[in-house]
Design a protein around this motif. Sequence first.
Motif, PDB file in Angstrom:
ATOM      1  N   TYR A 258       0.837  -1.203   0.000  1.00  0.00           N
ATOM      2  CA  TYR A 258       0.000   0.000   0.000  1.00  0.00           C
ATOM      3  C   TYR A 258       0.870   1.250   0.000  1.00  0.00           C
ATOM      4  N   LEU A 259       0.463   2.232  -0.787  1.00  0.00           N
ATOM      5  CA  LEU A 259       1.084   3.553  -0.770  1.00  0.00           C
ATOM      6  C   LEU A 259      -0.001   4.544  -0.367  1.00  0.00           C
ATOM      7  N   THR A 260       0.185   5.227   0.759  1.00  0.00           N
ATOM      8  CA  THR A 260      -0.853   6.084   1.314  1.00  0.00           C
ATOM      9  C   THR A 260      -0.326   7.491   1.548  1.00  0.00           C
ATOM     10  N   ASN A 261      -1.146   8.466   1.142  1.00  0.00           N
ATOM     11  CA  ASN A 261      -0.830   9.873   1.378  1.00  0.00           C
ATOM     12  C   ASN A 261       0.535  10.226   0.774  1.00  0.00           C
ATOM     13  N   ILE A 262       0.600  10.088  -0.536  1.00  0.00           N
ATOM     14  CA  ILE A 262       1.875  10.310  -1.206  1.00  0.00           C
ATOM     15  C   ILE A 262       1.736  11.380  -2.286  1.00  0.00           C
ATOM     16  N   SER A 263       2.878  11.947  -2.643  1.00  0.00           N
ATOM     17  CA  SER A 263       2.973  12.873  -3.772  1.00  0.00           C
ATOM     18  C   SER A 263       4.002  12.285  -4.732  1.00  0.00           C
ATOM     19  N   ILE A 264       3.632  12.134  -6.012  1.00  0.00           N
ATOM     20  CA  ILE A 264       4.484  11.384  -6.931  1.00  0.00           C
ATOM     21  C   ILE A 264       4.350  11.925  -8.345  1.00  0.00           C
ATOM     22  N   ARG A 265       5.445  11.845  -9.092  1.00  0.00           N
ATOM     23  CA  ARG A 265       5.436  12.217 -10.502  1.00  0.00           C
ATOM     24  C   ARG A 265       4.940  11.029 -11.333  1.00  0.00           C
ATOM     25  N   TRP A 266       4.289  11.344 -12.461  1.00  0.00           N
ATOM     26  CA  TRP A 266       3.762  10.287 -13.324  1.00  0.00           C
ATOM     27  C   TRP A 266       4.822   9.288 -13.752  1.00  0.00           C
ATOM     28  N   PRO A 267       6.016   9.712 -14.171  1.00  0.00           N
ATOM     29  CA  PRO A 267       7.037   8.732 -14.558  1.00  0.00           C
ATOM     30  C   PRO A 267       7.423   7.813 -13.403  1.00  0.00           C
ATOM     31  N   ASP A 268       7.512   8.374 -12.175  1.00  0.00           N
ATOM     32  CA  ASP A 268       7.862   7.542 -11.020  1.00  0.00           C
ATOM     33  C   ASP A 268       6.741   6.561 -10.695  1.00  0.00           C
ATOM     34  N   LEU A 269       5.500   7.044 -10.812  1.00  0.00           N
ATOM     35  CA  LEU A 269       4.360   6.174 -10.506  1.00  0.00           C
ATOM     36  C   LEU A 269       4.294   5.004 -11.476  1.00  0.00           C
ATOM     37  N   THR A 270       4.378   5.292 -12.755  1.00  0.00           N
ATOM     38  CA  THR A 270       4.252   4.208 -13.738  1.00  0.00           C
ATOM     39  C   THR A 270       5.450   3.266 -13.681  1.00  0.00           C
ATOM     40  N   HIS A 271       6.639   3.822 -13.410  1.00  0.00           N
ATOM     41  CA  HIS A 271       7.820   2.958 -13.285  1.00  0.00           C
ATOM     42  C   HIS A 271       7.668   2.019 -12.094  1.00  0.00           C
ATOM     43  N   PHE A 272       7.196   2.570 -10.961  1.00  0.00           N
ATOM     44  CA  PHE A 272       7.035   1.756  -9.756  1.00  0.00           C
ATOM     45  C   PHE A 272       5.979   0.666  -9.997  1.00  0.00           C
ATOM     46  N   VAL A 273       4.872   1.051 -10.631  1.00  0.00           N
ATOM     47  CA  VAL A 273       3.818   0.063 -10.891  1.00  0.00           C
ATOM     48  C   VAL A 273       4.314  -1.017 -11.844  1.00  0.00           C
ATOM     49  N   ASN A 274       5.050  -0.620 -12.868  1.00  0.00           N
ATOM     50  CA  ASN A 274       5.562  -1.602 -13.834  1.00  0.00           C
ATOM     51  C   ASN A 274       6.516  -2.581 -13.183  1.00  0.00           C
ATOM     52  N   VAL A 275       7.351  -2.052 -12.253  1.00  0.00           N
ATOM     53  CA  VAL A 275       8.277  -2.942 -11.533  1.00  0.00           C
ATOM     54  C   VAL A 275       7.498  -3.899 -10.643  1.00  0.00           C
ATOM     55  N   ALA A 276       6.482  -3.362  -9.914  1.00  0.00           N
ATOM     56  CA  ALA A 276       5.705  -4.201  -9.007  1.00  0.00           C
ATOM     57  C   ALA A 276       4.941  -5.283  -9.769  1.00  0.00           C
TER      58      ALA A 276
END
Length: 811
Positions: A258-276
Amino acid sequence: MFISLLLFRQAMRPMTATLWAAIMFVGLKLITASPNISIVDRSSQNLSSVPRDLPQTVEFLDLSCNHIKQLHREDFKNTPLLTFLNVSWNSLEGIDPETFLDTPLLENLDLSHNRLRNLSGQQYLLHTGNLLMLNLAWNPFLTMTLGSAFSSLVKLERLALGAKNISMGDFKNIAGVKLRTLTLCVGPELGYEAGSLMDVHTQRLQVAFSRNPMINRYLVGDALSLFVEVEFMIMTGGYRELSEQLSERMEIRTSHLYLTNISIRWPDLTHFVNVALLTSITHLSASDVVISNLPRKDTNVPKTSKMKSFSASRAVVNSFFFSQECVYNYFISLPVESMAITETSIVHMTCPKSPSQILQLDFSNCALSDTIFSRVEGAKTLECENLGNVKKLILVGNNLKSLKLLSQRVQYMKSLQELDLSLNTLVYDGLEECVWPPNITTMTLSSNSLTDSVFKCLPKGTETLDLQNNQISVVPPSILKLENLSSLNLNANRLRDLPVCNGFPILNKLLLKSNSLHAPSVNKLESCPKLKTLDVSYNPFTCTCALRGFISLGIKSEKNSHTGIELLNWPLDYYCTYPDDVRDSTLKSISIPLVSCDVGVLAATILCPAVVVIVAVVTLCHRLDAPWYMGMIWKWTRAKHRARTRHLRPEDLVGVEFHAFVSYSQHDADWVRDSLLPNLEGSAGGLRICHHEKHFVPGKTIIENIIGCVEKSRRSVFVLSAHFVKSDWCHYELYFASHQRLSRGSDSIVLVLLEPLPQYTIPSKYYQLKSMMSRHTYLEWPQDRAKHRLFWANLRAALQADLPSAPEIEE
């Protein structure tokens, strides 16, 4: 396509708010569970010590945001019921070891944001064995070493801590405690020794970072390798490092991340999701997310993954220019079985460009419109054909308006079985045909604006249908036949009667709570042979004859719930609203007699007893001679009435000396002498009677004596018998008396029938006697001695009169 989208930015929630929300959740749960809870709020009152005037009944006490530096034993000596205590945001430096000795029920304790310095010295915990939640976060603890007092917290479920250094063995004193959640609040200079969390047993590990975190590789490594559920909170960076650790680890125990109450850039979000997606993590969730640097072109997505579900909730963006379609394309293309985006202001969702493996889609509480999944090319709208594997689609709480268009949007979802379209503004006009996919079995359309026509726009294979809280007033008898429908929910609509089940041959469950049913027609249930469960509670029942059948159904359901129809919530939630004398009474408690409702029964109820009574009365009257008694009483009453109301002039009674002259045959002299005279004269009757044996004057002719006696008598009594009609002298006496009747009235002659005297036995020359007997009532001498007394009373009443003078009696 580039569009401008401006959405408000949600404020970042601090860790303290998250923890406090959790505490408040448990606290409020306890509050609502007890109706006599005592709550005392002394927060933000500039207190330097615990108030001494706390009530003994206090259970929920808030002392946050004050200046309390020390807690002493006597502070809570008089609060034995205390279960919830919040002393956060104070200046606590020390707590007396016996502070909570007198609060054995304490379950929730918040000591966060204070100045406590030694986790190993919290001896007051020895007296808090019932604690379920303990918050010690954001105190200046140097090390995480938990003292032996923590081992007494055997019931502890939630624990929040924070320290600058975490080492091996720090958690050994809670090794035997099975937590639900352990929250670690870590700063940017955390010193963490690998393996320090090995003694912790918790269902979920929460790691709350500071605003500018330095991701500690050892802490993240232990979290991913030791705990099934891991939650990273309050992150503003470090996503690349976290992604690297995910990609580098060969073995990850964590299945829910779970990631809660976060601030993130789109490239970081999609990269993290793709890795997960490429790891063994099966469930990835992000909530309260602020996204920046959104894309203007499509982002690559792995084609396959081990991940089962992805969810995002309460996401906002702070970019002004980006391709909305590219964002939607990324999420709808994720290779997961379940994908959910909820409580997020998305207005559209695209169709995947290739066949998707998604089995469940949830877009609850967004802003989706009827264009969902479709795209427009030129003047033509193309429907989505690549979501054929979706079995469950949830579109609750959006801006969907046309049920017919929705059927077109999902028509190619051939595997779709469950569809939830509740909390929208859907309507259907009934003019165009709907085109649903063939396998839908569960349809939820609650809280829309649908009317009776909705039954023409339903999937034919529907088994469970929820239409509660709409505007349906009747289920049309000629509707699309739903042969598989077993459960129908029509709660909170406008129905006025039970529906007919002709279109639902195997309906098993029917819910009609909170409609407008006044008197449900139970006979309509005959069309529902398979119906086993019925709910008609909270309807405005009119408790009149029309409701008798339904009340019988409820009572029968209560007695034979396993063999007939089960009436849910009976009898407590079934009340009368009319008439006023039974308003708010339960249907079971009132009685509506059948006799007041059925004309035939009412007539039988009245007539049968009446006939029985009449027959009984007639029989008794016949046996007891009641007609004779009634006739005699009536004659007596009339005689008395005439005596009271008839006012004779004094001149009419001039010369009248006797109450009556008695005329009789000599053959009846014995009866006159022995019975008549003794009961009329003297003390027995008080009447003066003139009869020839005593009052005829010697020397005068019989005719002269008869005329004289008749003239001196107020009335003439004729004792009628067979001998009377044979006596000429009796005839003369009757003749003279009938002439006197003209001057003294019709009541001047009294007839006494001594024996039955049929008219045919009376000679024709006695026409006057025949006329009198046909027009005058006469007194019959009864043979029964019991009737004699009434006879004499009646005769005396007929003869009674006030005479002016008494006759001269010769000695």
